[in-house]
Design a protein around this motif. Structure first.
Motif, PDB file in Angstrom:
ATOM      1  N   THR A  30      26.274  21.662  45.567  1.00  0.00           N
ATOM      2  CA  THR A  30      27.429  20.799  45.824  1.00  0.00           C
ATOM      3  C   THR A  30      27.367  19.508  45.023  1.00  0.00           C
ATOM      4  O   THR A  30      28.385  18.886  44.788  1.00  0.00           O
ATOM      5  CB  THR A  30      27.544  20.460  47.322  1.00  0.00           C
ATOM      6  OG1 THR A  30      26.314  19.876  47.758  1.00  0.00           O
ATOM      7  CG2 THR A  30      27.826  21.706  48.139  1.00  0.00           C
ATOM      8  N   GLU A  31      26.169  19.121  44.615  1.00  0.00           N
ATOM      9  CA  GLU A  31      26.016  17.913  43.795  1.00  0.00           C
ATOM     10  C   GLU A  31      25.962  18.331  42.332  1.00  0.00           C
ATOM     11  O   GLU A  31      24.898  18.393  41.725  1.00  0.00           O
ATOM     12  CB  GLU A  31      24.745  17.161  44.199  1.00  0.00           C
ATOM     13  CG  GLU A  31      24.744  16.658  45.615  1.00  0.00           C
ATOM     14  CD  GLU A  31      25.823  15.604  45.862  1.00  0.00           C
ATOM     15  OE1 GLU A  31      26.118  14.817  44.947  1.00  0.00           O
ATOM     16  OE2 GLU A  31      26.378  15.594  46.972  1.00  0.00           O
ATOM     17  N   VAL A  32      27.106  18.627  41.755  1.00  0.00           N
ATOM     18  CA  VAL A  32      27.131  19.169  40.400  1.00  0.00           C
ATOM     19  C   VAL A  32      27.090  18.092  39.326  1.00  0.00           C
ATOM     20  O   VAL A  32      26.742  18.372  38.185  1.00  0.00           O
ATOM     21  CB  VAL A  32      28.358  20.086  40.182  1.00  0.00           C
ATOM     22  CG1 VAL A  32      28.293  21.285  41.100  1.00  0.00           C
ATOM     23  CG2 VAL A  32      29.656  19.340  40.350  1.00  0.00           C
ATOM     24  N   GLU A  33      27.424  16.866  39.676  1.00  0.00           N
ATOM     25  CA  GLU A  33      27.478  15.807  38.671  1.00  0.00           C
ATOM     26  C   GLU A  33      26.095  15.402  38.165  1.00  0.00           C
ATOM     27  O   GLU A  33      25.935  15.101  36.991  1.00  0.00           O
ATOM     28  CB  GLU A  33      28.217  14.595  39.217  1.00  0.00           C
ATOM     29  CG  GLU A  33      29.685  14.898  39.482  1.00  0.00           C
ATOM     30  CD  GLU A  33      30.395  13.730  40.104  1.00  0.00           C
ATOM     31  OE1 GLU A  33      30.723  12.793  39.363  1.00  0.00           O
ATOM     32  OE2 GLU A  33      30.607  13.764  41.322  1.00  0.00           O
ATOM     33  N   GLU A  34      25.120  15.367  39.035  1.00  0.00           N
ATOM     34  CA  GLU A  34      23.767  14.956  38.645  1.00  0.00           C
ATOM     35  C   GLU A  34      22.768  16.007  39.119  1.00  0.00           C
ATOM     36  O   GLU A  34      21.913  15.746  39.956  1.00  0.00           O
ATOM     37  CB  GLU A  34      23.443  13.591  39.234  1.00  0.00           C
ATOM     38  CG  GLU A  34      24.323  12.496  38.687  1.00  0.00           C
ATOM     39  CD  GLU A  34      23.979  11.143  39.261  1.00  0.00           C
ATOM     40  OE1 GLU A  34      22.849  10.953  39.763  1.00  0.00           O
ATOM     41  OE2 GLU A  34      24.842  10.265  39.209  1.00  0.00           O
ATOM     42  N   ASN A  35      22.898  17.211  38.571  1.00  0.00           N
ATOM     43  CA  ASN A  35      22.058  18.321  38.979  1.00  0.00           C
ATOM     44  C   ASN A  35      21.290  18.832  37.770  1.00  0.00           C
ATOM     45  O   ASN A  35      21.884  19.152  36.740  1.00  0.00           O
ATOM     46  CB  ASN A  35      22.945  19.424  39.576  1.00  0.00           C
ATOM     47  CG  ASN A  35      22.148  20.493  40.256  1.00  0.00           C
ATOM     48  OD1 ASN A  35      21.170  20.979  39.713  1.00  0.00           O
ATOM     49  ND2 ASN A  35      22.571  20.871  41.446  1.00  0.00           N
ATOM     50  N   ASP A  36      19.979  18.916  37.892  1.00  0.00           N
ATOM     51  CA  ASP A  36      19.137  19.301  36.761  1.00  0.00           C
ATOM     52  C   ASP A  36      19.344  20.734  36.286  1.00  0.00           C
ATOM     53  O   ASP A  36      18.990  21.061  35.161  1.00  0.00           O
ATOM     54  CB  ASP A  36      17.659  19.105  37.111  1.00  0.00           C
ATOM     55  CG  ASP A  36      17.287  17.647  37.256  1.00  0.00           C
ATOM     56  OD1 ASP A  36      18.021  16.782  36.728  1.00  0.00           O
ATOM     57  OD2 ASP A  36      16.268  17.365  37.905  1.00  0.00           O
ATOM     58  N   ILE A  37      19.882  21.610  37.134  1.00  0.00           N
ATOM     59  CA  ILE A  37      20.041  23.005  36.701  1.00  0.00           C
ATOM     60  C   ILE A  37      21.390  23.265  36.047  1.00  0.00           C
ATOM     61  O   ILE A  37      21.651  24.368  35.575  1.00  0.00           O
ATOM     62  CB  ILE A  37      19.808  24.010  37.851  1.00  0.00           C
ATOM     63  CG1 ILE A  37      20.912  23.949  38.890  1.00  0.00           C
ATOM     64  CG2 ILE A  37      18.439  23.804  38.476  1.00  0.00           C
ATOM     65  CD1 ILE A  37      20.900  25.121  39.834  1.00  0.00           C
TER      66      ILE A  37
END
Length: 74
Positions: free
Chosen positions: A47-54
């Protein structure tokens, strides 16, 4: 647990962006909310797509949706 390699591709001419996981097409997003929904439907609870390492953002970040001024009504 291994995470798939998720890519939000560079915007197309209409501003939409393809979303893939391990080279498998998951869908086409027209807005950041669409990316979350596409991943949810694929069984990826990101759900946290803006700051997601993957998640790799190509051709611009999560705020880059050229040609699209607002999210279409659902």
């Amino acid at each position: 647990m291994d995470h798939p390699s998720i890519v939000v591709h560079a915007p197309g001419l209409d501003g939409s962006r393809r979303v893939t996981a391990d080279d498998e097409e998951l869908g086409v997003a027209s807005h950041l909310d669409d990316v979350v929904e596409i991943l949810r439907e694929a069984g990826l609870d990101e759900t946290e797509v803006e700051e997601n390492d993957i998640i790799q953002w190509q051709g611009g970040g999560p705020d880059d949706w050229p040609g699209l001024s607002e999210h279409p009504a659902r």
